[in-house]
Design a protein around this motif. Sequence first.
Motif, PDB file in Angstrom:
ATOM      1  N   LYS A   1      46.016  43.120  35.139  1.00 59.80           N
ATOM      2  CA  LYS A   1      45.678  44.393  34.621  1.00 59.80           C
ATOM      3  C   LYS A   1      45.889  44.299  33.060  1.00 59.80           C
ATOM      4  N   GLN A   2      46.572  43.228  32.324  1.00 59.26           N
ATOM      5  CA  GLN A   2      47.137  43.467  31.384  1.00 59.26           C
ATOM      6  C   GLN A   2      46.457  42.232  30.385  1.00 59.26           C
ATOM      7  N   ASN A   3      46.703  41.049  30.768  1.00 57.81           N
ATOM      8  CA  ASN A   3      46.015  39.748  29.975  1.00 57.81           C
ATOM      9  C   ASN A   3      44.688  39.406  30.474  1.00 57.81           C
ATOM     10  N   VAL A   4      43.686  40.258  29.919  1.00 57.33           N
ATOM     11  CA  VAL A   4      42.369  40.014  30.480  1.00 57.33           C
ATOM     12  C   VAL A   4      41.721  38.933  29.666  1.00 57.33           C
ATOM     13  N   LYS A   5      41.466  37.717  30.175  1.00 60.49           N
ATOM     14  CA  LYS A   5      41.135  36.590  29.524  1.00 60.49           C
ATOM     15  C   LYS A   5      39.516  36.296  29.761  1.00 60.49           C
ATOM     16  N   LEU A   6      38.785  37.209  29.476  1.00 59.58           N
ATOM     17  CA  LEU A   6      37.261  37.073  29.579  1.00 59.58           C
ATOM     18  C   LEU A   6      36.812  37.616  28.374  1.00 59.58           C
TER      19      LEU A   6
ATOM     20  N   ILE B   1      36.021  41.920  42.639  1.00 68.74           N
ATOM     21  CA  ILE B   1      37.224  41.177  42.177  1.00 68.74           C
ATOM     22  C   ILE B   1      36.476  40.070  41.372  1.00 68.74           C
ATOM     23  N   ILE B   2      36.815  39.947  39.964  1.00 71.19           N
ATOM     24  CA  ILE B   2      36.200  39.092  39.292  1.00 71.19           C
ATOM     25  C   ILE B   2      37.308  37.705  39.272  1.00 71.19           C
ATOM     26  N   ASN B   3      36.528  36.561  39.378  1.00 68.84           N
ATOM     27  CA  ASN B   3      37.377  35.092  39.356  1.00 68.84           C
ATOM     28  C   ASN B   3      38.619  35.130  40.017  1.00 68.84           C
ATOM     29  N   ASN B   4      38.638  36.012  41.159  1.00 73.36           N
ATOM     30  CA  ASN B   4      39.900  36.227  42.069  1.00 73.36           C
ATOM     31  C   ASN B   4      40.898  36.644  41.127  1.00 73.36           C
ATOM     32  N   THR B   5      40.881  37.296  40.120  1.00 76.25           N
ATOM     33  CA  THR B   5      42.012  37.665  39.125  1.00 76.25           C
ATOM     34  C   THR B   5      41.821  39.354  38.706  1.00 76.25           C
ATOM     35  N   TYR B   6      40.602  39.661  38.449  1.00 75.57           N
ATOM     36  CA  TYR B   6      40.647  40.871  37.734  1.00 75.57           C
ATOM     37  C   TYR B   6      39.540  42.020  38.617  1.00 75.57           C
ATOM     38  N   LYS B   7      39.974  43.356  38.456  1.00 79.11           N
ATOM     39  CA  LYS B   7      38.874  43.990  39.108  1.00 79.11           C
ATOM     40  C   LYS B   7      38.022  44.535  38.076  1.00 79.11           C
ATOM     41  N   GLY B   8      36.752  44.851  38.698  1.00 81.18           N
ATOM     42  CA  GLY B   8      35.492  45.384  37.846  1.00 81.18           C
ATOM     43  C   GLY B   8      34.514  45.992  38.669  1.00 81.18           C
TER      44      GLY B   8
ATOM     45  N   GLU C   1      39.366  50.103  27.449  1.00 78.22           N
ATOM     46  CA  GLU C   1      40.699  50.232  27.488  1.00 78.22           C
ATOM     47  C   GLU C   1      41.322  49.984  28.947  1.00 78.22           C
ATOM     48  N   GLU C   2      42.732  49.596  28.738  1.00 84.46           N
ATOM     49  CA  GLU C   2      43.343  49.599  29.937  1.00 84.46           C
ATOM     50  C   GLU C   2      42.967  48.372  31.043  1.00 84.46           C
ATOM     51  N   GLY C   3      42.255  47.560  30.493  1.00 75.14           N
ATOM     52  CA  GLY C   3      41.727  46.282  31.106  1.00 75.14           C
ATOM     53  C   GLY C   3      40.419  46.849  32.122  1.00 75.14           C
ATOM     54  N   LYS C   4      40.007  47.665  32.016  1.00 76.47           N
ATOM     55  CA  LYS C   4      38.891  48.116  32.817  1.00 76.47           C
ATOM     56  C   LYS C   4      37.451  47.405  32.390  1.00 76.47           C
ATOM     57  N   ILE C   5      36.995  46.845  33.452  1.00 77.02           N
ATOM     58  CA  ILE C   5      35.840  45.979  33.027  1.00 77.02           C
ATOM     59  C   ILE C   5      34.439  46.110  33.806  1.00 77.02           C
ATOM     60  N   ASP C   6      33.531  46.381  32.974  1.00 76.42           N
ATOM     61  CA  ASP C   6      32.185  46.629  33.759  1.00 76.42           C
ATOM     62  C   ASP C   6      31.367  45.379  33.742  1.00 76.42           C
ATOM     63  N   VAL C   7      30.851  45.124  34.803  1.00 74.61           N
ATOM     64  CA  VAL C   7      29.947  43.912  35.310  1.00 74.61           C
ATOM     65  C   VAL C   7      28.422  44.041  35.692  1.00 74.61           C
ATOM     66  N   SER C   8      27.759  43.007  35.361  1.00 74.33           N
ATOM     67  CA  SER C   8      26.246  43.354  35.785  1.00 74.33           C
ATOM     68  C   SER C   8      25.840  41.968  36.500  1.00 74.33           C
ATOM     69  N   LEU C   9      24.939  42.142  37.276  1.00 75.32           N
ATOM     70  CA  LEU C   9      24.387  40.995  37.865  1.00 75.32           C
ATOM     71  C   LEU C   9      23.323  40.185  37.191  1.00 75.32           C
ATOM     72  N   GLN C  10      22.685  41.085  36.401  1.00 76.02           N
ATOM     73  CA  GLN C  10      21.765  40.479  35.444  1.00 76.02           C
ATOM     74  C   GLN C  10      22.228  39.539  34.170  1.00 76.02           C
TER      75      GLN C  10
END
Length: 276
Positions: free
Chosen positions: A138-143, A164-171, A197-206
Motif C-alpha cells: 500500500k505504501q511504495n506504489v512503483k507504477l 490485484i495489479i502485478n501480483n502486488t497492488y490492489k486496484g 492518495e493512500e495508494g489507491k489505484i484506478d485501472v482501465s482495460l482500455q
Amino acid sequence: MIEIGKNNVLKALRMTSVGMYLGNEEGEEVLLPNKYVPENFQVDDTIDVFIYKDSEDRIIATNHEPKIKLHEFACLICKDVNNTGAFLDWGLEKDLLVPYREQSKKMEIGKRYPVYLYLDERTGRLAASSKIERFIEKQNVKLEIGEKVNLLICYTSDLGVNVIINNTYKGIIYHNDLFTYISIGDKVEGYIKNIREEGKIDVSLQKPGYAQVEDSAEKILTKLKSSNGVLKLTDKSDSEEIMFRLQMSKKNFKKAIGGLYKQGLIRLEEDGIYLV
C-alpha cells in the motif's frame, strides 16, 4: 535449495519402485511419484517440477501446474469445509487448506474466493489466506499512469470491480469504465488510469488516450472483415448493444468509425457500416 511452493529445475538421480528421485547441486533430494514420471524420462535428465507436501506431509514433486504458487494471489473454488478449515481446488491432488483464522469470512462450498499462498513457518506447509489486505503493498506504489499491467479479477463492489495489479497492488475498475465481459478469477491486461492518495489505484482495460480509439477502430475493421463487410450498428445504436458486440464504449465507437470514414475505409449508411 529445493523451494516448497515454487517450480524447481532438478536432475533425475535414480528410479525406484515408487518413482524417480530428483536432486539439485546441493545434494537435496525429492521424490517424483510414478504417476508424474514422463515417458522415456531417464537418469541425468532434468525436469521442471512444482514442490509441495502431500497428504502424508511428505515433500514431493509434481509436473502438474498449480493454479497458485508461493507469494501469489489467485481466485479459487472452495471444494470442502471441515473442522480444520476450508479446502480449495488449486489444480493438485491434495486440496489447499485455508485455516479458519485465515478466512476473512466463513467460506462456502462451490464459491470462489481471492486468496494468497503463504508458507506456514510453524508447520512448513503451504496454506492460503483470504485476508488478502495483509499481503497487498500500500505504501511504495512503483507504477506510472498509462503503464500496462497484469490484472487478476477478484470481486465486485458497488463502485466497480476490484483487482490485484502485478501480483502486488490492489486496484479498481469503475463500472462506467467497464465495456467488456469479465469473470472472477480472470487474468487480463489493463492500464493504470490514476494513482490517488493512500495508494489507491484506478485501472482501465482500455489503452490510454487516443491509442484507445485506434484499438477500437482495429476491432471494428476485424469485425467487418469477419462479417462479410457489413456491421449492423450505427451512431444511433444503443450503448449496451455496442458493448455486447464490440466490447467498447459508444463514445469510442463513434470516434473510431469517424476516423475510419475519414480514411475512406468504411461507408456509413442508415442501416449500418460497410467495408470499402
